[in-house]
Design a protein around this motif. Structure first.
Motif, PDB file in Angstrom:
ATOM      1  N   LYS A  82      22.862  61.760  39.243  1.00 25.84           N
ATOM      2  CA  LYS A  82      22.239  62.358  38.058  1.00 25.84           C
ATOM      3  C   LYS A  82      22.334  63.874  38.099  1.00 25.84           C
ATOM      4  O   LYS A  82      22.630  64.514  37.083  1.00 25.84           O
ATOM      5  N   LYS A 116      12.600  64.369  33.589  1.00 30.62           N
ATOM      6  CA  LYS A 116      12.468  63.030  34.161  1.00 30.62           C
ATOM      7  C   LYS A 116      11.457  62.945  35.305  1.00 30.62           C
ATOM      8  O   LYS A 116      11.007  61.849  35.662  1.00 30.62           O
ATOM      9  N   GLY A 157      13.812  61.161  39.088  1.00 34.62           N
ATOM     10  CA  GLY A 157      15.157  61.288  38.527  1.00 34.62           C
ATOM     11  C   GLY A 157      16.117  62.083  39.381  1.00 34.62           C
ATOM     12  O   GLY A 157      17.290  62.245  39.027  1.00 34.62           O
TER      13      GLY A 157
END
Length: 209
Positions: free
Chosen positions: A40, A31, A35
């Motif tokens: 996450k 990502k 990200g």
């Protein structure tokens, strides 16, 4: 003799930390740095996000530990490089830049980190840059500068061009093209030509005026 206990809180904590660090690398690779959000990272690692704060103190400290573990020049003084230093560091410079050129090609996470450095100003990245400079300064102050004396700045400038070139050529050919100045950096022949040029330039830089 009783068996050594290998399980327990300490071992489990270390395994959890390694999984969280690995999650940072996976997100960077897939990502990119945008990200790297706490939720996450926790989801990819498979843990509650509170463990990030418990084991690292903050998301930034987790990311900081990860990027320091990946940065080539920040680790250069920790890695054992067996070379004779009586030549003023010439062979050490060759090995260091050649290894950087090759390892950077393979390390997609470090490529993302370098791109991140070039696109954003953040304390976590400035700290990495400072650590990288400190590691290089050990090499310059203790080996190269004493050898060259008043010509040391010239040698530092040449090394700056070689190190930055090793970064850029890998980034350029990794993201947009295969050739630079007609040299195919995705071919064995092309990369060998760059490696030979690195060696030749370092040899030339060690010719004292």
């Amino acid at each position: 003799m009783p068996r050594k206990v290998v399980q327990g809180p300490i071992r489990d904590k270390e395994k959890t930390k390694q999984k969280l660090l690995a999650a940072v690398g996976k997100i960077l690779r897939v990502k990119g740095y945008s990200g790297l959000k706490v939720s996450k990272i926790a989801a990819v690692a498979g843990f509650d996000k509170k463990l990030i704060y418990e084991y690292f103190g903050s998301t930034d400290k987790l990311i900081d530990e990860y990027i320091r573990s990946q940065d080539y020049w920040s680790r250069i003084n920790q890695d054992s490089v067996e070379v004779d230093l009586s030549d003023g560091g010439k062979e050490l410079c060759k090995k260091a830049v050649l290894n950087q050129f090759e390892s950077f090609k393979k390390n997609k996470e470090l490529q993302k980190i370098i791109l991140w450095e070039l696109s954003e100003s953040k304390p976590i990245l400035r700290k990495l840059v400072e650590q990288r400079e400190e590691a290089g300064e050990v090499l310059f102050e203790n080996i190269i500068d004493p050898y060259f004396g008043d010509q040391a700045l010239r040698t530092r400038a040449i090394m700056a061009l070689l190190v930055s070139g090793a970064y850029y050529l890998n980034l350029y050919t990794g993201y947009n093209a295969s050739k630079f100045c007609g040299v195919d950096l995705k071919s064995e022949e092309g990369r060998k030509a760059i490696e030979e040029a690195i060696v030749e330039l370092i040899d030339l830089s060690y010719v004292k005026k």
